[in-house]
Design an enzyme around this catalytic site. Structure first.
Site, mmCIF file in Angstrom:
data_model
loop_
_atom_site.group_PDB
_atom_site.id
_atom_site.type_symbol
_atom_site.label_atom_id
_atom_site.label_comp_id
_atom_site.label_asym_id
_atom_site.label_seq_id
_atom_site.Cartn_x
_atom_site.Cartn_y
_atom_site.Cartn_z
ATOM 1 N N HIS A 20 -7.490 -5.197 -1.539
ATOM 2 C CA HIS A 20 -5.959 -4.855 -0.878
ATOM 3 C C HIS A 20 -4.959 -5.814 -0.169
ATOM 4 C CE1 HIS A 20 -4.131 -0.450 -0.406
ATOM 5 N NE2 HIS A 20 -3.653 -1.210 0.491
ATOM 6 N N ASP A 71 -9.064 -4.738 -6.032
ATOM 7 C CA ASP A 71 -8.677 -3.302 -4.932
ATOM 8 C C ASP A 71 -8.602 -2.470 -5.520
ATOM 9 O OD1 ASP A 71 -7.546 -1.880 -2.516
ATOM 10 O OD2 ASP A 71 -5.558 -1.756 -3.631
ATOM 11 N N SER A 119 1.053 -1.539 0.264
ATOM 12 C CA SER A 119 0.342 -0.058 0.252
ATOM 13 C C SER A 119 0.886 1.372 0.131
ATOM 14 C CB SER A 119 -0.827 0.173 1.081
ATOM 15 O OG SER A 119 -1.816 0.844 1.317
#
Length: 711
Positions: free
Chosen positions: A534, A474, A258
């Site tokens: 994610h 995601d 991320s």
């Protein structure tokens, strides 16, 4: 003498605060319970406090696997010339590889945020264990078949300072679970708010000036932290030379996620900068260690908005699940907002021009630059990314509506029990994210400062393997933007022009399953993982492990076969076109320690009214809605100081893990090597992918109880 005095001062400072906190909050256990305190053999300014947690705290496949938890402590001003007038106490959790730990690779795992704890990575994703409920008010941990300790020594690090278990100074305060805020000093619950939603405990100071506020500063801190850890644990320093009896640069694998799309490249570039200073005599070789990466893996990375942001409105309506999250007008407006004269693209460029002219060191201490970059981030979020929010779909999984119950927040209860905190020797109560740290990065506009793409191009020129891995569900850091980043890296790397000609090859995970596709040329690869949101390893653990291991071993990403990385190019289609039907949206599960992200408005109102029943950290309308875990869980799960009965069957690792079949559940070692693509392959449907089906959280044992003594 000065160093000894600094050590004594630090210990007295921590001891005093500990006595103060323990008088009111007995869950804190820093400097108790067999804690070892040493100065780093490499740098005497750096102090380590660590212990070996009792067996069962994080249950591993083999009880012989050593673990260490603790802190690497830096004194004030260690980061000079960066202004740092505070202590840095960085928490780590290290786990040995299942086999051949003395010669296994070393992997650093860092989550993103900014401000998110890497215990997310350990307990929800790639760690050797996951938290389960054993009975009411009793938690334990089960070993994961596909934990990354299967092929590597691994260390999870809470950073920057004040994130997760890391802290600057021990500070007593109150955590309000309703809005996830920490108030200092401690206080009482607001009138009418249920007592169980307002908890007093020990935290970091929550002072914004006592942590990093840019990725650059975080990079300096993590370099010093690794100097301390690797100096104290030389047995886990893998040399890049074949002769282990000779000292040499430390070959390390850095995997991030991320916001780690910004951390990873910058951290790696800083490591190399420090290596150059050592080689030129500007850093003393007898007081520093060379840290050289073997590979950089970025999962679901938000790397560069200048490249990725334009794909938000595209992915919202042109994903591979047939979902239309935006109206046509909203999609067109978002696309125009990126390209407009005062839009996202131009504001990012203005930010980077200002950084280059006035804050080239990215110290975040030039107010005018911070304002320009923060404004750029705000515009990009509100006009390009933000319209998607109105769809009610999850940022982390476009197939799911909010709030989503996956992955479960079980581990939050476990890490906030007094028993576990004592077992791992931590100083503060656990919080998954630190909003003060996150906001500090927002205030400097760190998100838009950029340069990560050129940093990864530089790493490729040094022979570092650079792997981008993206789940295809995601939205926040979607795979279309990730693919564009991979092409941008190749464009800046003359030796990687052939990356454009590489095709998408199937990622063969086992004899019947294809987990994704990969485009690879030499040391640069881009992987699209099917049916993953994610947190990729949470959705597709076997695929994530297989991809991870092939990266760190330098094999063919498609089949896992040995290759010559100087010439290898994947073969396949020009585009990753596989499509799938979106799964049904799961019913929400309201976790009391994660109310903002997991509870509906009706559930939040139920809490405020004092209605419902909290069992195992979950809000239920009726107490009869709770289901006890399967009896087999008590056989497979351990807890601090207790080995699970099932572990006795795998007390010792096999003598030759490479010969062990990874399809045999009793011998969870090794990685699959394919010879061809399965003729009847399944795509995107591995066992873990079904976790989001309706009823999963009811039938699964991954549910925990509410801790009553500590949080």
């Amino acid at each position: 003498m000065a160093t000894c005095l600094a050590l004594l001062t630090l210990l007295l400072h921590l001891s005093f605060l500990r006595k103060l906190s323990l008088a009111q909050y007995p869950s804190s256990s820093f400097l108790t319970g067999n804690i070892t305190t040493i100065q780093s053999p490499v740098d005497k300014d750096i102090v380590l406090h660590f212990k070996s947690p009792p067996v069962g705290t994080c249950t591993t496949i083999f009880p012989s696997q050593k673990q260490y938890t603790g802190y690497v402590s830096l004194p004030p001003h260690k980061l000079a010339p960066i202004q740092q007038n505070y202590y840095v106490n960085t928490f780590f959790w290290f786990i040995e590889a299942r086999t051949n730990a003395s010669t296994a690779p070393l992997t650093i795992f860092i989550n993103g945020g900014p401000g998110s704890s890497s215990m997310v990575g350990l307990f929800q994703e790639a760690g050797p264990c996951e938290v389960v409920e054993i009975a009411q008010n009793k938690f334990g941990t089960q070993a994961r078949d596909w934990g990354w300790d299967r092929s590597s020594n691994i260390i999870f690090i809470d950073q920057p300072n004040q994130v997760g278990f890391s802290f600057d100074k021990l500070t007593n305060g109150s955590l309000n679970l309703i809005n996830s805020t920490v108030a200092i000093p401690p206080s009482t619950a607001p009138v009418g708010q249920p007592a169980y939603t307002f908890m007093n405990g020990t935290f970091s100071s929550y002072d914004a000036s006592s942590s990093a506020n840019t990725t650059e500063i975080a990079a300096h801190t993590i370099w010093h932290m690794l100097q301390g850890f690797l100096g104290a644990f030389p047995q886990y320093n893998p040399s890049i030379t074949s002769n282990k009896s000779q000292s040499g640069p430390i070959g390390i694998n850095l995997f991030t996620e991320s916001y780690g799309g910004k951390y990873g490249p910058r951290f790696a570039a800083h490591f190399e900068s420090q290596n150059t200073l050592r080689q030129t005599g500007k850093l003393p070789k007898n007081k520093t260690l060379e840290i050289r990466l073997a590979s950089l893996g970025i999962m679901q990375g938000c790397i560069d908005n200048l490249v990725q942001a334009k794909f938000y409105p595209i992915f919202a309506n042109n994903n591979t699940y047939g979902i239309k999250a935006l109206s046509l007008i909203d999609q067109q407006n978002a696309a125009s907002s990126f390209l407009g004269a005062t839009g996202c693209q131009q504001q990012i460029q203005s930010c980077r021009n200002a950084v280059s002219a006035m804050d080239p060191g990215n110290d975040g201490d030039v107010a005018s630059v911070n304002r320009i970059c923060k404004d750029a981030q705000t515009v990009c979020y509100e006009t390009v990314l933000g319209p998607y929010i109105q769809s009610g779909r999850s940022l982390y999984d476009i197939t799911q509506m909010v709030p989503s119950p996956f992955p479960p927040s079980t581990y939050l209860e476990y890490l906030n029990s007094a028993e576990v905190q004592s077992a791992i020797g931590v100083a503060v109560n656990y919080t998954e994210s630190n909003s003060v740290v996150s906001d500090s990065f927002v205030q400097t506009g760190d998100y838009e400062r950029g340069d990560q793409i050129s940093q990864m191009s530089y790493l490729l020129s040094l022979g570092v393997r650079v792997a981008l891995i993206y789940g295809d569900r995601d939205y926040l850091c979607n795979w279309l933007g990730g693919e564009a980043v991979a092409f941008s890296i190749a464009a800046q790397s003359p030796a990687y022009a052939q990356f454009y000609s590489a095709g998408y090859a199937d990622i063969v995970v086992n004899s019947t399953y294809v987990g994704g596709v990969v485009r690879q040329y030499g040391n640069l690869s881009f992987s699209r993982i099917f049916a993953a949101g994610h947190l990729i390893p949470a959705y597709q653990p076997e695929t994530a492990f297989t991809v991870f291991t092939r990266i760190i071993t330098g094999t063919d990403m498609s089949l896992g076969e040995p290759i010559d990385l100087s010439t290898y190019m994947s073969n396949g289609t020009a585009n990753a076109t596989y499509t799938a039907k979106a799964p049904a949206s799961a019913e929400p599960t309201c976790w009391i320690r994660n109310i903002d992200n997991t509870c509906t408005n009706d559930q939040k109102n139920m809490i405020l009214r004092g209605d419902g029943y909290v069992i195992n950290g979950i809000l239920y309308e009726k107490s009869s809605d709770w289901r006890a875990p399967a009896s087999s869980v008590s056989v497979e799960a351990g807890y601090p100081g207790t080995i699970p009965p099932a572990m006795t069957a795998t007390a010792l690792p096999p003598s030759d893990p490479k010969s062990a079949s990874d399809t045999t559940p009793n011998v969870p070692t090794g990685v699959y090597v394919a010879t061809s693509t399965p003729s009847m392959s399944q795509k995107g449907t591995s066992a873990k992918a079904f976790a989001l089906s309706l009823g999963w959280l009811v039938s699964s044992s991954i549910v925990v109880t509410m801790a009553s003594e500590a949080f």
